[in-house]
Design an enzyme around this catalytic site. Structure first.
Site, PDB file in Angstrom:
ATOM      1  N   GLU A   1       9.392  17.188  14.575  1.00 35.19           N
ATOM      2  CA  GLU A   1       9.901  16.958  13.230  1.00 35.19           C
ATOM      3  C   GLU A   1       9.119  17.850  12.268  1.00 35.19           C
ATOM      4  O   GLU A   1       7.922  17.661  12.062  1.00 35.19           O
ATOM      5  CB  GLU A   1       9.733  15.484  12.851  1.00 35.19           C
ATOM      6  CG  GLU A   1      10.365  15.154  11.515  1.00 35.19           C
ATOM      7  CD  GLU A   1      10.212  13.690  11.143  1.00 35.19           C
ATOM      8  OE1 GLU A   1      11.110  13.159  10.484  1.00 35.19           O
ATOM      9  OE2 GLU A   1       9.172  13.087  11.499  1.00 35.19           O
TER      10      GLU A   1
ATOM     11  N   CYS B   1      13.574  11.892   6.751  1.00 36.84           N
ATOM     12  CA  CYS B   1      13.534  11.623   8.189  1.00 36.84           C
ATOM     13  C   CYS B   1      14.913  11.668   8.826  1.00 36.84           C
ATOM     14  O   CYS B   1      15.032  11.864  10.035  1.00 36.84           O
ATOM     15  CB  CYS B   1      12.866  10.270   8.463  1.00 36.84           C
ATOM     16  SG  CYS B   1      13.565   8.910   7.512  1.00 36.84           S
TER      17      CYS B   1
ATOM     18  N   GLU C   1       9.877   2.043  10.631  1.00 35.01           N
ATOM     19  CA  GLU C   1      10.923   3.041  10.360  1.00 35.01           C
ATOM     20  C   GLU C   1      10.213   4.382  10.369  1.00 35.01           C
ATOM     21  O   GLU C   1       9.427   4.696   9.474  1.00 35.01           O
ATOM     22  CB  GLU C   1      11.583   2.750   9.005  1.00 35.01           C
ATOM     23  CG  GLU C   1      12.931   3.437   8.829  1.00 35.01           C
ATOM     24  CD  GLU C   1      12.807   4.896   8.444  1.00 35.01           C
ATOM     25  OE1 GLU C   1      13.010   5.755   9.342  1.00 35.01           O
ATOM     26  OE2 GLU C   1      12.506   5.174   7.287  1.00 35.01           O
TER      27      GLU C   1
ATOM     28  N   LYS D   1       0.864  -1.176   0.000  1.00 34.16           N
ATOM     29  CA  LYS D   1       0.000   0.000   0.000  1.00 34.16           C
ATOM     30  C   LYS D   1       0.903   1.230   0.000  1.00 34.16           C
ATOM     31  O   LYS D   1       1.414   1.638   1.036  1.00 34.16           O
ATOM     32  CB  LYS D   1      -0.923   0.053   1.220  1.00 34.16           C
ATOM     33  CG  LYS D   1      -1.961   1.200   1.094  1.00 34.16           C
ATOM     34  CD  LYS D   1      -2.418   1.738   2.434  1.00 34.16           C
ATOM     35  CE  LYS D   1      -1.491   2.784   3.008  1.00 34.16           C
ATOM     36  NZ  LYS D   1      -1.421   4.046   2.199  1.00 34.16           N
TER      37      LYS D   1
END
Length: 480
Positions: free
Chosen positions: A382, A282, A249, A174
């Site tokens: 973040e 990231c 992750e 997906k």
């Protein structure tokens, strides 16, 4: 506008069971570039059933045969590289050159690395000389649900699909509904490469729909997810009732420790890395800790880099950055830039609003804040945009404590000519990866973090083992 309303299930492109269309928005133009369908439960069930039916034969296929299939995938992928790149430029705004060389190029890089790692992979290994009849066997897990993000589409798809199928698993992918087009080209690649029916399946959908359906599905044996920490927590909870393996992750808030003896390019290198891919990585070094004797010089260098970083259409060639992926992402970044100003950080470059001369597209001004403290919002959250926070420090111990003072633990960076200090900090920084003095991870290194960055290990031999179970065997007949 492209019509991409089909799914790839059991070796064929099929119509969705209950069409629910969604426009894919080009972030450069703010206009739809394609229309896809979001999957319903029936679509997920059909894909999982196809993967489950294919698993017995695929898992029993000799490793050399699985390797040959992946080598063919690499051949077709390289031929379709520019098609994959064009899809990513349209769907998530990576500039044309960067998309072709780095975004799409990362896919072939990972496939090549997995091919190399798999050739030496030992499926049955002796436990040790002390136990001559004890063996460790590595075996495929089963049906794997793969949920991938929009920021590095092919990087993440190849880091999951390729090792999973090499290991003998079957998969349902997906991709992000924001950036699904490159994954659909990837499905075409696997189809042309002749992968057996049901080994690879693709169903588009959002997290609440297909993502949740895969996470709770009783016939899915593992979920591998890359994305936000918030979503990773939700997936873990959803998967708990079926006791499936979950590999995550997740996000990061990388610290870049710049000491007074750092090389002349350290600050410029760190700032450019922060702004790269419009800050949507990231592992970006978004918190730059600078030792006080070189602090003001570093601030000035970062300001210069920000002002030299061109922002332009993703559809134009050149070494510029493009837009961020969506209006939602742009709004979030704008709010956090304003938060930095409101909380008293010194705005050195960039700031709120669109870059000069831009009147449409989700473009963000490369932004630098100085005099940031580690408790400010821009140092804690973040941001996922081209925003750098610079924080002064005096001592190594002070820098180490501040770097580790975060919920995240993906990648940290160290810039110093003192080898003993580098080695010391490499072990003390709480992260899955540490890169020093601009030296990137070697080919085959594992990518992954600790703490709220998740604990997946993707890439190389570790990335193959991620999709396998170890079986302990005693009484093995070595002569049979």
């Amino acid at each position: 506008m492209l019509d991409k309303r089909q799914f790839y299930i059991d070796g064929a492109w099929v119509d969705p069971a209950a069409p629910h269309d969604l426009d894919v928005i080009d972030p450069t133009t703010e206009e739809p570039c394609a229309v896809i369908s979001l999957g319903a439960q029936a679509d997920t069930d059909r894909a999982v059933a196809a993967a489950k039916a294919a698993f017995p034969s695929w898992s029993a296929t000799p490793p050399a045969e699985r390797l040959a299939h992946v080598e063919k995938v690499l051949e077709v992928y390289k031929r379709r590289n520019d098609d994959i790149a064009a899809a990513m430029t349209a769907e998530m705004g990576a500039p044309t050159d960067m998309s072709r060389e780095d975004q799409a190029g990362s896919g072939s890089f990972h496939i090549e690395t997995f091919i190399s790692s798999f050739k030496d992979f030992e499926f049955i290994r002796p436990l040790g000389d002390h136990a001559p009849t004890s063996m460790v066997a590595w075996e495929p897990i089963g049906v794997i649900g793969l949920i991938t993000p929009w920021n590095w589409p092919m990087n993440q798809v190849t880091l999951k699909v390729i090792p999973a199928i090499l290991a003998g698993n079957t998969v349902v992918l997906k991709p992000s509904e924001i950036a699904p087009l490159s994954s659909m080209v990837f499905a075409e690649v696997l189809d042309e490469a002749g992968l057996p029916k049901g080994v690879f399946n693709l169903v588009n959908g959002d997290g609440q729909g297909v993502g949740t359906q895969l996470s709770i599905h009783p016939d899915v044996d593992m979920i591998s997810f890359t994305g936000s920490t918030r979503a990773g927590i939700a997936i873990t909870k959803a998967a708990a009732d079926t006791v499936k393996k979950v590999a995550l992750e997740l996000g990061g808030k990388g610290a870049n420790l710049v000491f007074a003896d750092a090389d002349d390019k350290a600050v410029e290198r760190g700032a450019r890395h922060c702004f790269y891919n419009s800050g949507q990585s990231c592992n970006a070094p978004t918190r730059m800790f600078v030792q006080r004797p070189v602090y003001e010089k570093a601030v000035e260098t970062a300001r210069r880099v920000a002002e030299e970083t061109a922002v332009a259409s993703a559809h134009e060639p050149g070494a510029h950055i493009g837009p961020v992926v969506s209006k939602q992402q742009w709004d979030k970044i704008q709010d956090l830039i304003q938060k930095g100003i409101d909380e008293g950080a010194r705005l050195v470059a960039g700031g709120p609003g669109l870059p000069e001369g831009v009147n449409r597209g989700y473009f963000v001004r490369p932004t630098v804040f100085a005099d940031v403290t580690n408790d400010m919002t821009i140092a804690r959250q973040e941001i996922f945009g081209p925003v750098l926070s610079i924080i002064p420090f005096d001592t190594e111990d002070e820098a180490l404590a501040a770097a580790n003072d975060t919920i995240y633990g993906l990648t940290n960076y160290v810039q110093t000519q003192d080898g003993a200090r580098r080695n010391r900090l490499a072990r003390q920084l709480r992260s899955g990866m540490v890169e020093m003095n601009g030296v990137s991870r070697g080919r085959g290194s594992a990518f992954g973090g600790v703490k709220a960055s998740g604990r997946a290990r993707e890439g190389g031999v570790w990335g193959i083992e991620e999709f396998m179970d170890s079986k302990q065997i005693s009484g093995w007949d070595k002569d049979a």
